[in-house]
Structures are given as structure tokens and as C-alpha cells.
Design a protein around this motif. Structure first.
Motif, PDB file in Angstrom:
ATOM      1  N   GLY A 235      29.850  56.678 -13.402  1.00  0.00           N
ATOM      2  CA  GLY A 235      31.265  56.903 -13.333  1.00  0.00           C
ATOM      3  C   GLY A 235      32.378  57.472 -14.350  1.00  0.00           C
ATOM      4  N   TRP A 236      31.499  58.708 -15.269  1.00  0.00           N
ATOM      5  CA  TRP A 236      32.198  59.730 -15.784  1.00  0.00           C
ATOM      6  C   TRP A 236      32.940  60.597 -15.220  1.00  0.00           C
ATOM      7  N   LYS A 238      33.942  60.410 -11.820  1.00  0.00           N
ATOM      8  CA  LYS A 238      34.856  60.202 -11.254  1.00  0.00           C
ATOM      9  C   LYS A 238      35.707  59.629 -12.110  1.00  0.00           C
ATOM     10  N   GLN A 239      36.049  59.274 -13.203  1.00  0.00           N
ATOM     11  CA  GLN A 239      37.182  59.077 -13.848  1.00  0.00           C
ATOM     12  C   GLN A 239      37.913  60.581 -14.538  1.00  0.00           C
ATOM     13  N   HIS A 469      25.688  54.999  -6.139  1.00  0.00           N
ATOM     14  CA  HIS A 469      26.473  54.421  -6.458  1.00  0.00           C
ATOM     15  C   HIS A 469      27.851  54.955  -6.364  1.00  0.00           C
TER      16      HIS A 469
END
Length: 527
Positions: A235-236, A238-239, A469
Motif C-alpha cells: 500500500g505504501w 502504491k501510494q 497484494h
């Protein structure tokens, strides 16, 4: 300013001194806590304020935070500070140097991987991006003895342990703090405590043994839940990639390896806005990169192209060495002309730091190795073994808690000695205004990895878990290997991958020793 510096262009660099200097054309100066910050025109300066609007810090460089690439003049409003450092530091990604007040005096830390370096000289009463920038104040004396001891004539080299090739000039390593009043350097992560003070088991995660800033206020990470840890990392990344793309920085290099492909995986939702590139050159490794990257690009319909390698002149290589302060030289150096001629005028995304997920300097069985010897450290990193390097390695190891295990020490060495002493100074080599940015590089990213047990890290489970993921289908194409009949085109690479890592490292040491002997013989012949 020295004659050499006067003729140089120093993009992306900065200088911190008590008095303003006759800076290079286009540089600007700002005063902070009694010091003059001089910045190249393309370098952003970010302000950190507390909730009452008081100035509590300055950040030199490029910061991604809360899904945004911050711009020059942006303000970070910090909810709290620990020993002067904003608690938000844990989530800052990018390449930057963080300046703040500690006991009303200026202090500095780098980004979590030291991807934007800081060197300093107590004699000059100044700090800077590189020794080249320090020479705007005064000419530095080259330390040939130390340089030779650390490089041993090797064609590829970087100077570890915070050493530079100049007398009186040192590098601030990641996880360390510099106070500029007395030029004192202190380790701040992991904090060096004894087992008697804290009941630390040798197999504890590093996250359990750091009470010091800037990590002490960060929420602990439960490394036992691998799916949760790798989900957070995915998630990090990707952000951070989305922040770059939305700011117009949409170019990424794609090779046959793990790290660059993970950037592709994390950009899955933005693929139609991305551009992927592979350098094309006439060597086996690069041809394999082109083969694998091209195959992936065709399979998934990527906007993909190859960039033809341009051979640099001796003058261009010399200028690259000067801009980095002669602190690093390797394959990246040879790309200086290619980078200039194919300048995309944006922050290109790099997979550097991604390999932290695979504990790159471990040997099989290291999860059971209680301690790491000085010789073991030097050999893993292919540093020469002599009195100088042994003394430096001993001093670096002595900074850590006595009970820290070999695996954790090797992973911290990757951050401090590889990233901080190689990737950091390399940033300044190319004569282009935009540095590449790794969407991995943040304190919480490294803390997440180090929170996982060494047994799990040794099994290599983190990388495939992150891919699952993000884009699991990318795992179907082997990393750094051709498939089917195409293997016949890359037999040397296939054979190399079959060799145990310890054996490959031994071959490298022998080749390095032979090259050093040849270099010394050539030098004696010239004399």
C-alpha cells in the motif's frame, strides 16, 4: 570557491555554512537557526511547522507524504515532535535532509536510506551534499591512503562506513544524527543498549530495541502477521507511485529483476499513464533485461521503449566523479551520457531500496547465525580486507547492541553502508536536475521488514507476498531468467545463477584481487 568547483555544474546539491559563499549561478540562500542554507535552483525547501504555526524544521530535497510529492515552499504541519523531529518522519518517502532544532541548536538527519547524502567538515564548519560542494568554501586535501585502502584499485567502488576520500570530511550515515554546533554524530536507531538493561533475546526484531528518535513515537509493527506487513508495504509503495504519477513523473525503468518489476506491480492501476524503459547495450546482462522486460511489456500491453546506451567520454566520467566527490564509481557512472542525452525531465522511478525485502547480503543459514564477524561483514560487501577497513568495520559494528543477530546487522548494513554510501552520493553524478526517486524508501518500510522474524526473511517469503497484494500474475515470469529455448541465448547467466552465493562472492574477491594487483603493477611500471 576552488578553480575546479568554479568550472563545474553541481545540480541537486546544497551547502550549509555559517557564512554565505560565492555560490554557483542560480543558487539561492536561506537563513535557519544561524546557518546559511545554499541550494541549487532545482532543490525544494520544505517547511515543518507545529500545530501553532511555529517553525520547527526545514527539509532540503524531495519528499512524498500523504500521497503527494511536496513542492518548494510547501508546509508540513506536524502534530507532535520527538526530540525536535516530526512524528510524521516515519512516513516520509523520497530523497531529503531533515534539519531541526535540538536544544536550540541545528541538527540534521538524512532520509531513512540516506538517499540524499550529507557530508560535513568540522574544520570548515560546514556541511554539504558532496565534497564537491564543500570545495566552494575551500579546496580539500585528497586522502590517497584511505582511498586506496577502501577501493584496492577495483574498477567498481564505493566508500563505506561514512568515509570520504578527503581529510577531515565524513558522511552522515542513515540512522544517525549530526549536531552542527559541535559536529557530534550519534546513532539513533537501533539505540545501543545492553542485554542487562533491556531483556532482549537475540532473535527479537530490531523494532523492539529502539527507544530513540525519530522512531520512538512510531507505532510498533507486528511482524508475525506476514500478510498484514506485506500488505502495508504494498500500500505504501502504491501510494508513493501514485503521488509521483499525479505530479507528472511517470517514467520507470524495467529490467529482468525483482525491484523494478515491483514498481510495475504497484502501478497497475496507473499503467495507462506510465512509461517504461530499458537501457539497451551490448552485454549479456543488459540483453537479458531487454528480453524479459520486452516480453512482459508485450504480454501486458505496456507503454514501453528501449533507450540506447551512449558511451561516455573520459571527460564526462571525470566530471561524474567530481560531482560525487570521488566517493562512488560503478556501472551507474557509465550511464552519465545516456542519462543526459535521454533526459526525461522528471523524477524517474527506481527500484533501489526494493531489494531490502530479500535481505541481499545473507548467506543460507544466516537466520541461525548469532553474530557477524568483521571479516564476515567485509566479505559479504566485497570490501577489501586490510587494517583500515577492519578498524572501520569494527567501529561500525560496535555501535550496535551486543546481542544483535547477524541477519539484522546485515540488513541494517544494507541500509547504512550500501544505500547511504552508494545510492546517496550516486544521486549527484548525472548532470540532470531531477534525481530518481525510490517509492520504497521510508523509515516505516525498513521497520516493517526488520519487524519480521529472520526465519521468515530467510525463506524469501516477503517478495512474493508483496506481489500477491499488487499484481500476482507478474510472478509467472521468472526473475532474471529466460525461459524455454531462449535459455540457450543466456547460458552464462543460467550457469551463474546455479552457483551458490558464497562461491560467487569468492570468485568476485579473487577477480578483485587480481585486478588490484594488475593496477599496482601498471602504476609501478609508469613510475
Amino acid at each position: 570557491m576552488t578553480p575546479e568547483t568554479n568550472t563545474m555544474h553541481l545540480p541537486k546539491q546544497y551547502l550549509i555554512a555559517k557564512q554565505p559563499v560565492s555560490a554557483l549561478s542560480g543558487w539561492r540562500s536561506i537563513e535557519y537557526l544561524g546557518w546559511c542554507l545554499s541550494l541549487a535552483k532545482e532543490v525544494p525547501l520544505i517547511t515543518v511547522e507545529d500545530l501553532d504555526g511555529n517553525l520547527v524544521g526545514r527539509i532540503i530535497g524531495w519528499v512524498i507524504w500523504q500521497g503527494k510529492l511536496l513542492q518548494d515552499g510547501d508546509v508540513i504541519q506536524s502534530t507532535n515532535q520527538t526530540d525536535g523531529v516530526a512524528v510524521e518522519y516515519d512516513a516520509f518517502c523520497g530523497r531529503f535532509v531533515y534539519l531541526y532544532a535540538l536544544h536550540q541548536q541545528l541538527a540534521a538527519i538524512t532520509d531513512a536510506g540516506g538517499m540524499m547524502s550529507l557530508v560535513y567538515s568540522a574544520e570548515l564548519d560546514a556541511a554539504a551534499a558532496t565534497p564537491a560542494a564543500l570545495q566552494m568554501i575551500q579546496e580539500l586535501e585528497f586522502d590517497q591512503i584511505t582511498f586506496d585502502a577502501l577501493t584496492a584499485g577495483a574498477p567498481k567502488k564505493w566508500l563505506p562506513f561514512g568515509v570520504t576520500p578527503y581529510h577531515g570530511v565524513a558522511r552522515l550515515l542513515p540512522n544517525h544524527r549530526l549536531t552542527l554546533r559541535d559536529w557530534r554524530v550519534e546513532r539513533i536507531y537501533p539505540y545501543p543498549v545492553s542485554a542487562s538493561d533491556r531483556n532482549i533475546n537475540v532473535k527479537d526484531s530490531v523494532d523492539s530495541i529502539h527507544p530513540s528518535t525519530p522512531y520512538s513515537s512510531a507505532a510498533p509493527i507486528d511482524g508475525s502477521d506476514i500478510d498484514n506487513v506485506t500488505g502495508m508495504i504494498a500500500g505504501w509503495v502504491k501510494q508513493n507511485i501514485a503521488a509521483l504519477v499525479h505530479a507528472g513523473h511517470n517514467v520507470a525503468h524495467l529490467t529482468g529483476g525483482v525491484d523494478s518489476r515491483m514498481i510495475l506491480a504497484a502501478s497497475r492501476d496507473l499503467c495507462d499513464q506510465m512509461r517504461f524503459q530499458t537501457v539497451s547495450a551490448d552485454d549479456v546482462g543488459t540483453r537479458l533485461d531487454n528480453h524479459i522486460a520486452g516480453r512482459i511489456a508485450r504480454k501486458f500491453g505496456l507503454n514501453y521503449s528501449t533507450v540506447q546506451f551512449q558511451q561516455p567520454t573520459d571527460e564526462e566520467v571525470h566530471a561524474w566523479r567530481q560531482r560525487t566527490g570521488h566517493c562512488v564509481e560503478d556501472a551507474v557512472t557509465q550511464l552519465c551520457t545516456t542519462a543526459r542525452m535521454h533526459n526525461n525531465h522528471c523524477h524517474e522511478m527506481t527500484g533501489t531500496c526494493g531489494e531490502a525485502l530479500k535481505s541481499p547480503y545473507w548467506y543460507p543459514g544466516d537466520e541461525n547465525l548469532a553474530t557477524l564477524t568483521t571479516q564476515g561483514l567485509l566479505r559479504r560487501f566485497e570490501f577489501p580486507e586490510n587494517d583500515v577497513t577492519t578498524r572501520l568495520a569494527e567501529a561500525w559494528i560496535a555501535e550496535f547492541p551486543a546481542v544483535i543477530s547477524a541477519g539484522n546487522l546485515l540488513d541494517l548494513a544494507y541500509i547504512e553502508l550500501r544505500l547511504g554510501c552508494w545510492a546517496g552520493p550516486s544521486m549527484f553524478g548525472h548532470d540532470i536536475p531531477f534525481p530518481s526517486i525510490s517509492p520504497f524508501n521510508s523509515a516505516r518500510y525498513y521497520r516493517a521488514i526488520l519487524s519480521v522474524s529472520e526465519k521468515v526473511r530467510a525463506q524469501g517469503d516477503l517478495i512474493p507476498a508483496v506481489y500477491r497484494h499488487l499484481w500476482p500474475e507478474l510472478l509467472d515470469t521468472p526473475f532474471n531468467r529466460a525461459t524455454g529455448l531462449a535459455k540457450l541465448l543466456f547460458l552464462s547467466e543460467e550457469i551463474r545463477r546455479m552457483l551458490p552465493v558464497e562461491f560467487k562472492d569468492q570468485i568476485k574477491r579473487i577477480r578483485s584481487a587480481l585486478h588490484a594487483r594488475k593496477t599496482r603493477s601498471s602504476q609501478r611500471a609508469q613510475v
